[in-house]
Each structure stands twice: as C-alpha cells, then as structure tokens.
Design a protein around this motif. Structure first.
Motif, short mmCIF file in Angstrom:
data_model
loop_
_atom_site.label_atom_id
_atom_site.label_comp_id
_atom_site.label_asym_id
_atom_site.label_seq_id
_atom_site.Cartn_x
_atom_site.Cartn_y
_atom_site.Cartn_z
N UNK A 41 0.85 -1.21 0.00
CA UNK A 41 0.00 0.00 0.00
C UNK A 41 0.87 1.25 0.00
N UNK A 42 1.87 1.26 0.87
CA UNK A 42 2.77 2.41 0.96
C UNK A 42 3.47 2.67 -0.37
N UNK A 43 3.95 1.61 -1.02
CA UNK A 43 4.67 1.77 -2.28
C UNK A 43 3.76 2.21 -3.42
N UNK A 44 2.55 1.70 -3.46
CA UNK A 44 1.61 2.10 -4.51
C UNK A 44 1.25 3.57 -4.34
N UNK A 45 0.99 4.01 -3.10
CA UNK A 45 0.71 5.43 -2.87
C UNK A 45 1.91 6.28 -3.27
N UNK A 46 3.10 5.79 -2.97
CA UNK A 46 4.32 6.51 -3.32
C UNK A 46 4.47 6.68 -4.83
N UNK A 47 4.09 5.67 -5.59
CA UNK A 47 4.15 5.76 -7.05
C UNK A 47 3.27 6.90 -7.57
N UNK A 99 4.93 10.14 -6.85
CA UNK A 99 6.06 10.37 -7.76
C UNK A 99 5.58 10.98 -9.07
N UNK A 100 4.45 10.56 -9.57
CA UNK A 100 3.93 11.12 -10.81
C UNK A 100 3.56 12.59 -10.63
N UNK A 101 2.95 12.92 -9.49
CA UNK A 101 2.63 14.32 -9.20
C UNK A 101 3.90 15.14 -9.09
N UNK A 102 4.91 14.60 -8.41
CA UNK A 102 6.18 15.31 -8.24
C UNK A 102 6.88 15.51 -9.58
N UNK A 103 6.84 14.49 -10.43
CA UNK A 103 7.45 14.60 -11.76
C UNK A 103 6.78 15.72 -12.56
N UNK A 104 5.45 15.80 -12.48
CA UNK A 104 4.73 16.86 -13.17
C UNK A 104 5.17 18.23 -12.65
N UNK A 105 5.26 18.39 -11.34
CA UNK A 105 5.70 19.66 -10.75
C UNK A 105 7.13 20.00 -11.16
N UNK A 106 8.00 19.01 -11.15
CA UNK A 106 9.40 19.26 -11.53
C UNK A 106 9.51 19.70 -12.98
N UNK A 107 8.79 19.01 -13.87
CA UNK A 107 8.81 19.39 -15.29
C UNK A 107 8.25 20.80 -15.48
N UNK A 108 7.17 21.11 -14.77
CA UNK A 108 6.61 22.46 -14.86
C UNK A 108 7.59 23.50 -14.33
#
Length: 146
Positions: free
Chosen positions: A36-42, A45-54
């Motif tokens: 559960x922890x790892x799936x939530x973390x994934x 990570x997608x949200x963070x990747x979007x913020x970093x690219x922006x």
C-alpha cells in the motif's frame, strides 16, 4: 525470510517477491502494508514529476520573457522538451489533469528558484504568481531567433 524483513533489507528483491506472489495468486503471503505504501508513493512520484517538469518549463519561460537578449536555441529546445514530457505525463496519467492548476503553482515556485540559480534576475522582482496563460505555458510557439 519474512517479506517485511526483506522489504527493509533488499527492496529490489522484495518487489520481485511481491510480483511473484501476485502472479501465482498467493495473496495471503503478500506484504500488504508495504505494498500500500509503495503504490501510494508511485502516485506521489507522478505528481512530483509533473511539478518538476513544470518548474523547468516555467523557469525557462521566465528567462525567455525577461531576458530576451539572452534567448538561445538551447532554451527553446528545453521549453519544447518540457512541454512534450508534460503532455506525455498527462496523457499517461489523465487523473492528474485536475491537479494541474496546483502543479502550476508549485512548479512556478520551482521556476523562480531556477531563475535565481541561472540568471542575474532577481526573482523577488518577478511576478510572484504565474503570469502565463495556459496557452503560453503549453502551446505558444518559441522561436529562438526572435
């Protein structure tokens, strides 16, 4: 070895073991809490990747707007690349689209940090909220020779 111990000692081996348990239908043996922890973390990570690219995109758009004399092919390429990567993230993860407005706010702060690191511009003298329209962020053509 217990799967929770394996999780702490060898994450890669733990992931492979969990995949094997799922494939073979041995669901009772799964390390549910850590899965559960790892799936939530994934998802995070997608949200963070979007913020970093922006952040990279908005930082370069700020440099483009406020340092027209320093415009370069490299800046234009970075803008195009970040737009493409953001488009792909959103295409692969359409559930992130409602988060886009918040991601632009977070990304803009990162963009101001980029401007502070890479230019003589004072980020305190720039707009403190994103001055770009959605079209300017995601679609406006960038001609590096202008």
């Amino acid at each position: 070895m217990q799967t929770t111990t394996l999780y702490a000692q060898d994450f890669h081996a733990w992931t492979q073991h969990q995949a094997e348990l799922l494939r073979s239908g041995r669901l009772r043996e799964l390390d549910i809490e850590n899965l559960i922890e790892e799936i939530e973390s994934l998802g995070k990570q997608q949200r963070q990747e979007l913020c970093n690219r922006l952040g990279v995109l908005l930082g370069h758009l700020l440099k483009w707007r406020y340092q027209p004399e320093a415009r370069s092919k490299s800046w234009a390429a970075t803008i195009r690349e970040q737009r493409r990567e953001i488009h792909e993230i959103l295409e692969d993860n359409p559930s992130l689209k409602p988060y886009l407005a918040e991601a632009v706010i977070r990304g803009y702060r990162k963009g101001l940090d980029l401007v502070n690191r890479e230019t003589p511009l004072d980020p305190d003298q720039l707009p403190q909220s994103c001055p770009f329209t959605e079209a300017e962020i995601f679609e406006a053509p960038v001609d590096w020779q202008r």
